[in-house]
Design a protein around this motif. Structure first.
Motif, PDB file in Angstrom:
ATOM      1  N   ARG A 148      12.390  27.442  -2.046  1.00 24.62           N
ATOM      2  CA  ARG A 148      12.788  26.367  -2.962  1.00 24.62           C
ATOM      3  C   ARG A 148      14.295  26.108  -2.885  1.00 24.62           C
ATOM      4  O   ARG A 148      14.735  24.969  -2.749  1.00 24.62           O
ATOM      5  CB  ARG A 148      12.357  26.717  -4.386  1.00 24.62           C
ATOM      6  CG  ARG A 148      12.495  25.599  -5.375  1.00 24.62           C
ATOM      7  CD  ARG A 148      11.845  25.900  -6.723  1.00 24.62           C
ATOM      8  NE  ARG A 148      12.238  27.183  -7.299  1.00 24.62           N
ATOM      9  CZ  ARG A 148      11.449  28.257  -7.385  1.00 24.62           C
ATOM     10  NH1 ARG A 148      10.206  28.215  -6.929  1.00 24.62           N
ATOM     11  NH2 ARG A 148      11.885  29.374  -7.923  1.00 24.62           N
ATOM     12  N   TRP A 149      15.105  27.164  -2.949  1.00 22.54           N
ATOM     13  CA  TRP A 149      16.561  26.984  -2.918  1.00 22.54           C
ATOM     14  C   TRP A 149      17.054  26.574  -1.540  1.00 22.54           C
ATOM     15  O   TRP A 149      18.060  25.885  -1.428  1.00 22.54           O
ATOM     16  CB  TRP A 149      17.258  28.244  -3.409  1.00 22.54           C
ATOM     17  CG  TRP A 149      17.236  28.389  -4.906  1.00 22.54           C
ATOM     18  CD1 TRP A 149      16.390  27.764  -5.781  1.00 22.54           C
ATOM     19  CD2 TRP A 149      18.098  29.191  -5.691  1.00 22.54           C
ATOM     20  NE1 TRP A 149      16.680  28.151  -7.062  1.00 22.54           N
ATOM     21  CE2 TRP A 149      17.719  29.026  -7.041  1.00 22.54           C
ATOM     22  CE3 TRP A 149      19.137  30.054  -5.399  1.00 22.54           C
ATOM     23  CZ2 TRP A 149      18.364  29.680  -8.088  1.00 22.54           C
ATOM     24  CZ3 TRP A 149      19.776  30.709  -6.439  1.00 22.54           C
ATOM     25  CH2 TRP A 149      19.395  30.508  -7.771  1.00 22.54           C
ATOM     26  N   SER A 150      16.350  26.972  -0.488  1.00 24.03           N
ATOM     27  CA  SER A 150      16.722  26.527   0.859  1.00 24.03           C
ATOM     28  C   SER A 150      16.512  25.023   0.983  1.00 24.03           C
ATOM     29  O   SER A 150      17.367  24.309   1.505  1.00 24.03           O
ATOM     30  CB  SER A 150      15.902  27.257   1.918  1.00 24.03           C
ATOM     31  OG  SER A 150      16.231  28.616   1.950  1.00 24.03           O
ATOM     32  N   ARG A 151      15.387  24.551   0.503  1.00 23.52           N
ATOM     33  CA  ARG A 151      15.102  23.103   0.565  1.00 23.52           C
ATOM     34  C   ARG A 151      16.072  22.294  -0.277  1.00 23.52           C
ATOM     35  O   ARG A 151      16.389  21.153   0.061  1.00 23.52           O
ATOM     36  CB  ARG A 151      13.666  22.836   0.123  1.00 23.52           C
ATOM     37  CG  ARG A 151      12.676  23.287   1.158  1.00 23.52           C
ATOM     38  CD  ARG A 151      11.254  22.929   0.805  1.00 23.52           C
ATOM     39  NE  ARG A 151      10.377  23.349   1.882  1.00 23.52           N
ATOM     40  CZ  ARG A 151       9.175  23.847   1.702  1.00 23.52           C
ATOM     41  NH1 ARG A 151       8.668  23.978   0.490  1.00 23.52           N
ATOM     42  NH2 ARG A 151       8.448  24.211   2.732  1.00 23.52           N
ATOM     43  N   LEU A 152      16.540  22.876  -1.375  1.00 27.33           N
ATOM     44  CA  LEU A 152      17.520  22.201  -2.235  1.00 27.33           C
ATOM     45  C   LEU A 152      18.943  22.292  -1.672  1.00 27.33           C
ATOM     46  O   LEU A 152      19.857  21.665  -2.191  1.00 27.33           O
ATOM     47  CB  LEU A 152      17.499  22.819  -3.640  1.00 27.33           C
ATOM     48  CG  LEU A 152      16.269  22.545  -4.488  1.00 27.33           C
ATOM     49  CD1 LEU A 152      16.303  23.379  -5.774  1.00 27.33           C
ATOM     50  CD2 LEU A 152      16.155  21.062  -4.818  1.00 27.33           C
ATOM     51  N   GLY A 153      19.141  23.097  -0.636  1.00 32.89           N
ATOM     52  CA  GLY A 153      20.458  23.252  -0.027  1.00 32.89           C
ATOM     53  C   GLY A 153      21.370  24.203  -0.775  1.00 32.89           C
ATOM     54  O   GLY A 153      22.583  24.223  -0.535  1.00 32.89           O
ATOM     55  N   SER A 211      11.140  26.755  13.710  1.00 30.07           N
ATOM     56  CA  SER A 211      10.677  25.580  12.965  1.00 30.07           C
ATOM     57  C   SER A 211      11.419  25.400  11.651  1.00 30.07           C
ATOM     58  O   SER A 211      11.306  24.361  11.010  1.00 30.07           O
ATOM     59  CB  SER A 211       9.174  25.681  12.707  1.00 30.07           C
ATOM     60  OG  SER A 211       8.905  26.761  11.830  1.00 30.07           O
ATOM     61  N   LEU A 212      12.214  26.387  11.204  1.00 29.21           N
ATOM     62  CA  LEU A 212      12.942  26.265   9.937  1.00 29.21           C
ATOM     63  C   LEU A 212      13.929  25.108   9.967  1.00 29.21           C
ATOM     64  O   LEU A 212      14.092  24.408   8.977  1.00 29.21           O
ATOM     65  CB  LEU A 212      13.658  27.571   9.600  1.00 29.21           C
ATOM     66  CG  LEU A 212      12.769  28.773   9.291  1.00 29.21           C
ATOM     67  CD1 LEU A 212      13.626  30.009   9.049  1.00 29.21           C
ATOM     68  CD2 LEU A 212      11.880  28.503   8.096  1.00 29.21           C
ATOM     69  N   LEU A 213      14.594  24.907  11.100  1.00 35.37           N
ATOM     70  CA  LEU A 213      15.526  23.791  11.197  1.00 35.37           C
ATOM     71  C   LEU A 213      14.784  22.463  11.097  1.00 35.37           C
ATOM     72  O   LEU A 213      15.235  21.546  10.427  1.00 35.37           O
ATOM     73  CB  LEU A 213      16.298  23.845  12.516  1.00 35.37           C
ATOM     74  CG  LEU A 213      17.352  24.938  12.639  1.00 35.37           C
ATOM     75  CD1 LEU A 213      17.973  24.910  14.026  1.00 35.37           C
ATOM     76  CD2 LEU A 213      18.422  24.777  11.585  1.00 35.37           C
ATOM     77  N   PHE A 256      17.772  24.394   6.375  1.00 38.86           N
ATOM     78  CA  PHE A 256      19.208  24.609   6.490  1.00 38.86           C
ATOM     79  C   PHE A 256      19.846  23.253   6.775  1.00 38.86           C
ATOM     80  O   PHE A 256      20.181  22.932   7.900  1.00 38.86           O
ATOM     81  CB  PHE A 256      19.526  25.610   7.603  1.00 38.86           C
ATOM     82  CG  PHE A 256      18.914  26.960   7.352  1.00 38.86           C
ATOM     83  CD1 PHE A 256      19.501  27.830   6.459  1.00 38.86           C
ATOM     84  CD2 PHE A 256      17.742  27.341   7.982  1.00 38.86           C
ATOM     85  CE1 PHE A 256      18.943  29.074   6.203  1.00 38.86           C
ATOM     86  CE2 PHE A 256      17.171  28.576   7.726  1.00 38.86           C
ATOM     87  CZ  PHE A 256      17.775  29.442   6.841  1.00 38.86           C
ATOM     88  N   PRO A 257      20.016  22.408   5.728  1.00 39.96           N
ATOM     89  CA  PRO A 257      20.453  21.023   5.910  1.00 39.96           C
ATOM     90  C   PRO A 257      21.737  20.838   6.698  1.00 39.96           C
ATOM     91  O   PRO A 257      21.807  19.969   7.541  1.00 39.96           O
ATOM     92  CB  PRO A 257      20.625  20.507   4.486  1.00 39.96           C
ATOM     93  CG  PRO A 257      19.848  21.433   3.631  1.00 39.96           C
ATOM     94  CD  PRO A 257      19.809  22.739   4.342  1.00 39.96           C
ATOM     95  N   ALA A 258      22.770  21.623   6.445  1.00 43.87           N
ATOM     96  CA  ALA A 258      24.037  21.414   7.141  1.00 43.87           C
ATOM     97  C   ALA A 258      23.888  21.648   8.633  1.00 43.87           C
ATOM     98  O   ALA A 258      24.515  21.003   9.439  1.00 43.87           O
ATOM     99  CB  ALA A 258      25.124  22.323   6.574  1.00 43.87           C
ATOM    100  N   ILE A 259      23.050  22.587   8.988  1.00 44.90           N
ATOM    101  CA  ILE A 259      22.808  22.878  10.400  1.00 44.90           C
ATOM    102  C   ILE A 259      21.813  21.876  10.966  1.00 44.90           C
ATOM    103  O   ILE A 259      21.983  21.366  12.049  1.00 44.90           O
ATOM    104  CB  ILE A 259      22.286  24.310  10.591  1.00 44.90           C
ATOM    105  CG1 ILE A 259      23.326  25.303  10.097  1.00 44.90           C
ATOM    106  CG2 ILE A 259      21.940  24.579  12.051  1.00 44.90           C
ATOM    107  CD1 ILE A 259      22.841  26.726  10.025  1.00 44.90           C
ATOM    108  N   SER A 260      20.777  21.568  10.211  1.00 45.16           N
ATOM    109  CA  SER A 260      19.726  20.655  10.676  1.00 45.16           C
ATOM    110  C   SER A 260      20.287  19.290  10.981  1.00 45.16           C
ATOM    111  O   SER A 260      19.879  18.633  11.927  1.00 45.16           O
ATOM    112  CB  SER A 260      18.612  20.527   9.626  1.00 45.16           C
ATOM    113  OG  SER A 260      18.014  21.764   9.397  1.00 45.16           O
ATOM    114  N   ASP A 261      21.247  18.818  10.155  1.00 45.18           N
ATOM    115  CA  ASP A 261      21.797  17.494  10.338  1.00 45.18           C
ATOM    116  C   ASP A 261      22.893  17.454  11.400  1.00 45.18           C
ATOM    117  O   ASP A 261      23.173  16.431  11.969  1.00 45.18           O
ATOM    118  CB  ASP A 261      22.389  16.965   9.022  1.00 45.18           C
ATOM    119  CG  ASP A 261      21.291  16.781   7.973  1.00 45.18           C
ATOM    120  OD1 ASP A 261      20.126  16.646   8.371  1.00 45.18           O
ATOM    121  OD2 ASP A 261      21.626  16.781   6.772  1.00 45.18           O
TER     122      ASP A 261
END
Length: 127
Positions: A71-76, A110-112, A117-122
């Protein structure tokens, strides 16, 4: 590691908690369970390369650790904590992890893609 002795339990210090608490999302309705215990459990599981179900009982139900992490990972939340701690330390904006100490599950790539991990994913992804 189910039978791990309590002496091996890792807990974040009060000072560490004070530094990261401003990044926690507000609780809606039902108060969250002990943040220090749950976050310490998450750190313990990840640091030791364990499956969630192998977390010591001292951290509470493994499902609580897993749900909070997701939950907190998805919220960043974790992403913001890492960025803030890096900036406070006055270091480079780039975070590097020595992969020789990581034990990754085959599905971890697949986590990215899932945006955990929004900052890394983007941004730029490692090849």
């Amino acid at each position: 590691m189910e039978g791990s002795p309590v002496s091996e339990v890792f807990l974040l210090s009060e000072r560490q908690m004070e530094r990261i608490e401003p990044f926690f999302p507000l609780a809606h309705g039902v108060p969250r369970v002990n943040d220090r215990r749950v976050l310490s459990g998450i750190v313990y599981v990840i640091r030791n390369g364990l499956q969630w179900k192998d977390a010591p009982k001292a951290y509470g139900p493994h499902k609580t650790l897993y749900n909070r992490f997701i939950r907190w990972s998805r919220l960043g939340v974790f992403d913001r904590i890492f960025v803030a701690l890096t900036e406070q330390a006055g270091r480079s904006k780039r975070l590097m992890i020595d992969a020789t100490h990581l034990k990754a599950h085959r599905t971890s790539a697949s986590l990215l893609k899932k945006g955990l991990f929004p900052a890394i994913s983007d941004g730029q992804k490692a090849a």
